[in-house]
Design an enzyme around this catalytic site. Structure first.
Site, PDB file in Angstrom:
ATOM      1  N   CYS A   4       0.822  -1.202   0.000  1.00 42.51           N
ATOM      2  CA  CYS A   4       0.000   0.000   0.000  1.00 42.51           C
ATOM      3  C   CYS A   4       0.867   1.268   0.000  1.00 42.51           C
ATOM      4  O   CYS A   4       1.444   1.613  -1.013  1.00 42.51           O
ATOM      5  CB  CYS A   4      -0.988  -0.031   1.167  1.00 42.51           C
ATOM      6  SG  CYS A   4      -2.334   1.175   1.004  1.00 42.51           S
TER       7      CYS A   4
ATOM      8  N   HIS B 291      -3.605  -4.923  -0.020  1.00 37.12           N
ATOM      9  CA  HIS B 291      -3.134  -5.520   1.238  1.00 37.12           C
ATOM     10  C   HIS B 291      -3.261  -7.041   1.162  1.00 37.12           C
ATOM     11  O   HIS B 291      -4.292  -7.608   1.546  1.00 37.12           O
ATOM     12  CB  HIS B 291      -3.958  -4.996   2.416  1.00 37.12           C
ATOM     13  CG  HIS B 291      -3.665  -3.590   2.801  1.00 37.12           C
ATOM     14  ND1 HIS B 291      -2.754  -3.258   3.790  1.00 37.12           N
ATOM     15  CD2 HIS B 291      -4.152  -2.414   2.332  1.00 37.12           C
ATOM     16  CE1 HIS B 291      -2.700  -1.942   3.908  1.00 37.12           C
ATOM     17  NE2 HIS B 291      -3.539  -1.407   3.037  1.00 37.12           N
TER      18      HIS B 291
ATOM     19  N   GLU C 231      -2.044  -9.276   2.994  1.00 36.87           N
ATOM     20  CA  GLU C 231      -2.100  -9.926   4.312  1.00 36.87           C
ATOM     21  C   GLU C 231      -3.519 -10.230   4.758  1.00 36.87           C
ATOM     22  O   GLU C 231      -3.744 -11.157   5.556  1.00 36.87           O
ATOM     23  CB  GLU C 231      -1.383  -9.064   5.360  1.00 36.87           C
ATOM     24  CG  GLU C 231      -2.055  -7.751   5.731  1.00 36.87           C
ATOM     25  CD  GLU C 231      -1.654  -6.567   4.875  1.00 36.87           C
ATOM     26  OE1 GLU C 231      -1.752  -5.422   5.353  1.00 36.87           O
ATOM     27  OE2 GLU C 231      -1.252  -6.785   3.709  1.00 36.87           O
TER      28      GLU C 231
END
Length: 533
Positions: free
Chosen positions: A378, A505, A507
């Site tokens: 990001c 993102h 994750e």
């Protein structure tokens, strides 16, 4: 008939209600029940989107764009599922809905009160989610006795009355301290916490006793006696090295088994074989790599919880443990890149604002020039573009307009649709969007697909006016937004051992049994750097 399990907390906050709730959900799902988790946050914010990570940990983003409490990330990882914004109920949402209905005249001139209007709204939101499930686990945030949580506890009490006791159970998570002076576990805080809960009309069916060490039998008997909870339902939940051990511990203690009987569900053996293998494999790993996370919120590790978990998932997949070196970006500005010496990989995560941005770019340059495996996420993606523009393209003063609105080279700029907004909450580019991946790239090798859906949370983007210049200097944009071909999503350096950054993102979609590809690749590259191929 849907069964509801409410999870409450007592004595102190931060006991691990979220992990307990996620573990219980996982154990119910492992028995073949259609299970979901709901998180109630009693704060007045509408959502978690504008909260400082130091106050509340990371903001977790869902597929539908919901900005929610980090516990929903635990739910998704433990249950291997995708939740919706409706799975996070806040006081802000509830009061907004009730006031809106009052303004529309939906209450027919009634005096609008906490009971029944607020409590009815809470129950309606829980039941709306429950329609498609056998078991719904509802975690009520905060601690019993908090003023903010009272309407939610009252709504839970009413639900047991309306749904029937056979369909609603309560699990209370408490703390059992062990005083060094006397050397025994003290149950009095738990007794008082349950007394407080019972004064609100709720009798817990099970107590999860959090402690540093396994619960002593004498303490278990005393808790049972004074709380009117059967001994078999007083669950010892002691500290473990890895949170993924918690479901196995709770299963051994019999929590899910007891609740299945209590709620009249068919008794089944859970399928925990793969989960147990994953936990045992992680504990047995003997090799280790060190990866630096260079961020601005590193003093609170929960600010980057999903990144920590994604690295853990990837460590199991690559047969190597990951040790995290937490580095404050501003410290890099003051002390230099010597703070990064010896690491096997570097991550520059997301964030907002100018603080620490120069330190992050120093870390990016260090990784690029020293061929250290690197992942930018990001804001880390955007700063990678800025660093490359400055130090490879030679565009002195290049920056993001978020940090320097007057930069002569705005290589990162505000997205057109983000201009002229009059509010911050819920207005970013949020949620899952398609990303088209170019062939013959690192990204394609990692994902193995041409189109992937990843979660986003940003207002700024690579300025389309500079893409051609950046690519001519060797930067490869290997992922492009499916909704706008001028929006760059993934970048990489092909002559580097592992150098990749994403606007999204990754994750947030990483799972214990299915690590996010870019994290898996990072850990693999770090292992190869340290131990060879």
């Amino acid at each position: 008939m849907t069964k509801f399990i409410f999870v409450t907390g007592g004595v102190v906050s931060g006991l691990g209600k979220g992990i307990t709730s996620a573990s219980l959900g996982m154990l119910m799902k492992a028995r073949g029940f259609r299970t979901t988790n709901i998180k109630i946050d009693p704060y007045l914010n509408y959502d978690a989107g504008t909260m400082n990570p130091y106050q509340h940990g990371e903001v977790f983003v869902l597929d539908d764009g919901g900005e929610v409490d980090l516990d929903l990330g635990n739910y998704e990882r433990f249950l291997d599922t995708s939740l919706s914004f409706d799975h996070n109920i806040t006081t802000g949402k509830v009061y907004s809905a009730v006031i809106e209905k009052e303004r529309k005249g939906e209450y027919l001139g009634a005096t609008v009160q906490v009971i029944p209007h607020i409590t009815n709204e809470i129950k309606e939101r829980i039941r709306r989610i429950a329609r498609d499930y056998d078991v719904v686990i509802v975690e009520i945030g905060g601690t019993v006795g908090d003023i903010e949580g009272m309407p939610f506890l009252e709504a839970a009490r009413q639900m047991q009355l309306e749904e029937g006791r056979e369909n609603v159970a309560f699990v209370h998570v408490t703390y059992v301290p062990k005083l060094k002076v006397v050397g025994e576990q003290k149950t009095k805080p738990t007794q008082h916490s349950v007394k407080e809960l019972r004064s609100l009309g709720i009798q817990p069916d099970a107590i999860v006793a959090r402690s540093e060490e396994p619960l002593e039998e004498s303490a278990r008997r005393k808790i049972s006696l004074f709380t009117n909870v059967p001994e078999e339902a007083v669950i010892s939940a002691y500290d473990v090295e890895d949170t993924y051990e918690v479901p196995l511990m709770l299963e051994k203690e019999g929590l899910a088994r007891y609740l299945v009987r209590r709620l009249g569900l068919p008794e089944r053996e859970p399928d925990l074989e793969k989960w147990r293998e994953m936990v045992e494999k992680y504990k047995s790993l003997d090799k280790e790599v060190e990866i630096a996370i260079v961020g601005k919120y590193v003093k609170l590790a929960d600010s980057y919880l999903s990144i920590k978990e994604a690295l853990k998932h990837s460590s199991v997949a690559n047969d190597v443990k990951v040790k995290i070196r937490w580095i404050e970006a501003e410290d890099v500005e003051r002390k230099g890149v010597k703070l990064l010496e010896g690491v096997d990989g570097i991550i520059v995560p997301g964030g907002f604002g100018a603080r620490g941005s120069e330190g992050k770019m120093m870390a990016i340059r260090y990784a690029r020039e020293n061929d250290i495996p690197f992942l930018g996420i990001c804001f880390g993606f955007q700063l990678t573009v800025v660093e490359f523009a400055r130090n490879v393209l030679g565009l002195k003063g290049a920056h993001s307009t978020e940090i320097d609105p007057q930069t002569p080279y705005p290589v990162v700029d505000l997205m057109p649709e983000q201009r002229d907004l009059d509010r911050l909450g819920g207005t970013m580019r949020l949620g899952a969007y398609p990303v088209h991946i170019k062939p013959n790239t690192l990204a394609k090798r990692l994902y193995g697909r041409e189109i992937v859906y990843e979660r986003h949370r940003h207002r700024w983007e690579v300025n389309p006016d500079y893409i051609e210049k950046l690519e001519s200097a060797g930067l490869v944009f290997s992922g492009i937004a499916g909704d706008d071909e001028r929006r760059m999503e993934i970048l990489e350096l092909p002559d580097h051992s592992y150098f990749i950054a994403t606007q999204f993102h990754p994750e947030f979609k990483s799972r214990p049994m299915n690590p996010a590809p870019v994290f898996r690749g990072l850990v693999r590259a770090a292992r190869e750097r340290k131990y060879g191929g």
